[in-house]
Design a protein around this motif. Sequence first.
Motif, PDB file in Angstrom:
ATOM      1  N   CYS A  39       1.313  19.997  19.923  1.00  0.00           N
ATOM      2  CA  CYS A  39       1.917  18.668  19.708  1.00  0.00           C
ATOM      3  C   CYS A  39       2.799  18.653  18.462  1.00  0.00           C
ATOM      4  CB  CYS A  39       0.820  17.617  19.604  1.00  0.00           C
ATOM      5  SG  CYS A  39      -0.056  17.298  21.151  1.00  0.00           S
ATOM      6  N   ILE A  40       2.300  19.213  17.358  1.00  0.00           N
ATOM      7  CA  ILE A  40       3.070  19.202  16.114  1.00  0.00           C
ATOM      8  C   ILE A  40       4.269  20.131  16.217  1.00  0.00           C
ATOM      9  CG2 ILE A  40       2.991  19.636  13.628  1.00  0.00           C
ATOM     10  CD1 ILE A  40       1.497  17.135  14.518  1.00  0.00           C
ATOM     11  N   TYR A  41       4.107  21.249  16.895  1.00  0.00           N
ATOM     12  CA  TYR A  41       5.253  22.161  17.085  1.00  0.00           C
ATOM     13  C   TYR A  41       6.369  21.456  17.859  1.00  0.00           C
ATOM     14  CZ  TYR A  41       7.824  26.410  18.390  1.00  0.00           C
ATOM     15  OH  TYR A  41       8.791  27.373  18.571  1.00  0.00           O
ATOM     16  N   ALA A  42       6.004  20.688  18.882  1.00  0.00           N
ATOM     17  CA  ALA A  42       7.017  19.946  19.639  1.00  0.00           C
ATOM     18  C   ALA A  42       7.718  18.919  18.756  1.00  0.00           C
ATOM     19  CB  ALA A  42       6.368  19.261  20.838  1.00  0.00           C
ATOM     20  N   LEU A  43       6.967  18.228  17.914  1.00  0.00           N
ATOM     21  CA  LEU A  43       7.574  17.248  17.016  1.00  0.00           C
ATOM     22  C   LEU A  43       8.479  17.924  15.987  1.00  0.00           C
ATOM     23  CD1 LEU A  43       4.461  14.961  16.401  1.00  0.00           C
ATOM     24  CD2 LEU A  43       6.446  14.454  17.850  1.00  0.00           C
ATOM     25  N   ARG A 143      -6.060  18.891  -6.082  1.00  0.00           N
ATOM     26  CA  ARG A 143      -5.230  20.101  -6.111  1.00  0.00           C
ATOM     27  C   ARG A 143      -3.785  19.818  -5.720  1.00  0.00           C
ATOM     28  NH1 ARG A 143      -7.992  24.516  -2.493  1.00  0.00           N
ATOM     29  NH2 ARG A 143      -6.352  25.796  -3.444  1.00  0.00           N
ATOM     30  N   GLY A 144      -3.499  18.588  -5.298  1.00  0.00           N
ATOM     31  CA  GLY A 144      -2.133  18.229  -4.945  1.00  0.00           C
ATOM     32  C   GLY A 144      -1.831  18.293  -3.467  1.00  0.00           C
ATOM     33  N   ILE A 145      -2.841  18.447  -2.625  1.00  0.00           N
ATOM     34  CA  ILE A 145      -2.646  18.496  -1.175  1.00  0.00           C
ATOM     35  C   ILE A 145      -2.598  17.080  -0.623  1.00  0.00           C
ATOM     36  CG2 ILE A 145      -3.655  19.258   1.011  1.00  0.00           C
ATOM     37  CD1 ILE A 145      -4.971  21.555  -0.526  1.00  0.00           C
ATOM     38  N   SER A 146      -1.601  16.796   0.206  1.00  0.00           N
ATOM     39  CA  SER A 146      -1.512  15.495   0.857  1.00  0.00           C
ATOM     40  C   SER A 146      -2.379  15.476   2.108  1.00  0.00           C
ATOM     41  CB  SER A 146      -0.059  15.182   1.228  1.00  0.00           C
ATOM     42  OG  SER A 146       0.737  15.032   0.070  1.00  0.00           O
ATOM     43  N   LEU A 147      -2.858  14.288   2.457  1.00  0.00           N
ATOM     44  CA  LEU A 147      -3.725  14.115   3.628  1.00  0.00           C
ATOM     45  C   LEU A 147      -3.004  13.283   4.678  1.00  0.00           C
ATOM     46  CD1 LEU A 147      -7.051  13.165   1.762  1.00  0.00           C
ATOM     47  CD2 LEU A 147      -6.207  15.453   2.346  1.00  0.00           C
ATOM     48  N   PHE A 148      -3.172  13.684   5.948  1.00  0.00           N
ATOM     49  CA  PHE A 148      -2.560  12.943   7.062  1.00  0.00           C
ATOM     50  C   PHE A 148      -3.668  12.532   8.014  1.00  0.00           C
ATOM     51  CE2 PHE A 148      -0.574  12.103  11.056  1.00  0.00           C
ATOM     52  CZ  PHE A 148       0.706  11.660  10.773  1.00  0.00           C
ATOM     53  N   ALA A 149      -3.831  11.228   8.208  1.00  0.00           N
ATOM     54  CA  ALA A 149      -4.862  10.691   9.101  1.00  0.00           C
ATOM     55  C   ALA A 149      -4.201   9.974  10.270  1.00  0.00           C
ATOM     56  CB  ALA A 149      -5.774   9.726   8.339  1.00  0.00           C
ATOM     57  N   GLY A 150      -4.654  10.301  11.478  1.00  0.00           N
ATOM     58  CA  GLY A 150      -4.099   9.673  12.668  1.00  0.00           C
ATOM     59  C   GLY A 150      -3.225  10.628  13.454  1.00  0.00           C
ATOM     60  N   GLU A 151      -2.390  10.057  14.314  1.00  0.00           N
ATOM     61  CA  GLU A 151      -1.520  10.839  15.187  1.00  0.00           C
ATOM     62  C   GLU A 151      -0.083  10.794  14.682  1.00  0.00           C
ATOM     63  OE1 GLU A 151      -2.200   9.623  19.281  1.00  0.00           O
ATOM     64  OE2 GLU A 151      -4.283   9.159  18.791  1.00  0.00           O
ATOM     65  N   ALA A 152       0.706  11.799  15.072  1.00  0.00           N
ATOM     66  CA  ALA A 152       1.986  12.035  14.393  1.00  0.00           C
ATOM     67  C   ALA A 152       3.211  11.621  15.194  1.00  0.00           C
ATOM     68  CB  ALA A 152       2.088  13.517  14.024  1.00  0.00           C
ATOM     69  N   GLU A 153       3.027  11.071  16.407  1.00  0.00           N
ATOM     70  CA  GLU A 153       4.185  10.681  17.214  1.00  0.00           C
ATOM     71  C   GLU A 153       4.829   9.396  16.702  1.00  0.00           C
ATOM     72  OE1 GLU A 153       1.928  13.533  19.748  1.00  0.00           O
ATOM     73  OE2 GLU A 153       1.339  11.786  18.541  1.00  0.00           O
ATOM     74  N   GLN A 154       5.882   8.987  17.378  1.00  0.00           N
ATOM     75  CA  GLN A 154       6.642   7.771  17.066  1.00  0.00           C
ATOM     76  C   GLN A 154       7.172   7.773  15.631  1.00  0.00           C
ATOM     77  OE1 GLN A 154       4.266   4.310  18.342  1.00  0.00           O
ATOM     78  NE2 GLN A 154       5.669   4.137  20.075  1.00  0.00           N
ATOM     79  N   GLY A 155       7.701   8.907  15.210  1.00  0.00           N
ATOM     80  CA  GLY A 155       8.392   8.987  13.935  1.00  0.00           C
ATOM     81  C   GLY A 155       7.525   9.252  12.730  1.00  0.00           C
ATOM     82  N   ARG A 156       6.201   9.385  12.910  1.00  0.00           N
ATOM     83  CA  ARG A 156       5.336   9.578  11.748  1.00  0.00           C
ATOM     84  C   ARG A 156       5.528  10.960  11.131  1.00  0.00           C
ATOM     85  NH1 ARG A 156       0.743   6.316  14.459  1.00  0.00           N
ATOM     86  NH2 ARG A 156       1.845   4.350  14.687  1.00  0.00           N
ATOM     87  N   PHE A 157       5.605  11.996  11.989  1.00  0.00           N
ATOM     88  CA  PHE A 157       5.825  13.337  11.448  1.00  0.00           C
ATOM     89  C   PHE A 157       7.218  13.426  10.820  1.00  0.00           C
ATOM     90  CE2 PHE A 157       7.013  17.872  11.876  1.00  0.00           C
ATOM     91  CZ  PHE A 157       6.002  18.414  11.102  1.00  0.00           C
TER      92      PHE A 157
END
Length: 559
Positions: A39-43, A143-157
């Motif tokens: 999914c993320i590769y497609a986005l 450590r400076g890592i960002s967190l992503f919660a939820g799904e990445a479609e509809q422009g979020r990624f």
Amino acid sequence: MAHPPHRFHLILIKPTHYDDDGYPIQWRHNWIASNALACIYALALDCRDRAVLGPQTEIIVHARDEICQRVPIKAFLRQIANDDNRVLVCLVGVQSNQFPRAMDIATPFLAARLPVIVGGIHVSGCIAMLKELPPDLREARARGISLFAGEAEQGRFEQVVRDAYAGRLQPVYDFLDNPPDIAGQPQPILPSAILERSGWRSISIFDVGRGCPFVCSFCTIINVHGRKSRFRSPDDLEHIILANQRLGIHQFFITDDNLARNRNWEALFDRLIFLRERRAIPLRFQIQVDVRAHRVPGFIDKAVRAGVDQVFMGVESVNPKNLTGAGKNQNHVEEYREMMLAWKRHPVVIIGTYMIGFPNDTTESIRRDVEFLKHELPLDIVYFTLVQPLPGSRDHQRLADQGAPMDMDMNKYDTTQPVTAHPLMTHEELRAAYLDAWRRFYAFGHMATIFRRMFALGSNKKLTTANRLYWFSYFYPHMGIHPIDGGEYPIRKRRDRRPALPRENPILFYPKNLLRVARHTITRHFYFHRVRGLMWRIYRDPATADYRDAAIVPEDTGR
């Protein structure tokens, strides 16, 4: 054609997890690819193709599935340095047991002051269900890592990519309260380099729906993807099939938690039937359904006509008290055989999940339950797991709120080992019962029975059944890892050991590893051919056609 003057790298990494010796589980070929990575590769490809960073910036997409590919961190760092360190490192689809490995992969990128973001069921589940971030997520943020919660479609990624390019990556991206519509969104796809190393080089993976209406207490899906179902369209599905056909892929695992509850199931199956029968594409599918899918009129017949020949279902337990306690109220043990025989009217391999370690379980009750599975139900494969309070589930939330002791090493949350106290069994007793369940169900005598049932019911799935029986019977009893983490030809690198453990002396490591690989290769081939040989002997036995037992005789026949 001249390249744009700027290049921005998107590095997508799906981490593996560590084995009991502290080495990443890796194979030359693994069992199945990752839908999250697809999914993320497609986005990411969509961002590249639309030039979302402007015409002067070329987006370079790299994808690695660590369970079957080395992650060339040093090569990535050199390549990125040549492009002025313009990059976003994405740790994709990270499950709880993969989180420690993900953090170790992030270390050299962080040391080079490069932006890193992590998403997946662990981050999403913890943010969705806990009152505050657990220690491992707090450490990641520190450590400076960002967190992503939820799904990445509809422009979020795309938003994350733009922020990283502009140097303003946010600490936390939380989209849990607004799950996206996935119809018409970029469809999941994987590069051929990953597909060639996954699923016997012929299987890919995708979803056509997300969300589940049920309320199982051990489930993380409902708290991350939600209970409201969302779907891809038949056109989306056709696009996925044709894109994979160009890569030579015709077999698929559809990851939807419950395809029978997709209100568009019939339109989706009709499109697949058209592609199989009119376009002559030799499609085969494994799907996931609930144990009441046979009550949906026409679902089974159309599923089989669409190419479904393997069905994965959550049996979970044959103890009604366990099912009620887990919120699995849709499961009725008295209907299990009827449901499975409805599928067995067709040449379909049935894979059932079974959970060990519910509060009412004892060593004796687990043995009785496994014997029930063997003698009363026409299951071909059983996928055993130990009950664990996985982060993102109501079980984990309840224990966290109570302050109950839970193992803090997320690497252990792989559904094969105890991580919290059981009211009736010690950790050692649970481990022994879990191993015993694998050995009892997959004894060669019972595998012979499974083959006899298959041929007596007229199934032509000889090799599929034999291959699945080999795979699921081998890995945990012989290698101590779950079959879903299994593969062919193990890879172990001395320098990849978990940082908390000492690096082994090369004089000891390399001979020991060579013996380990040789032992696995020899025993795996021996076991594989033994299972295949058993199948062919039963196939040639004239008595097989007349075989009957309780599991394949309907309840109402008065046996």
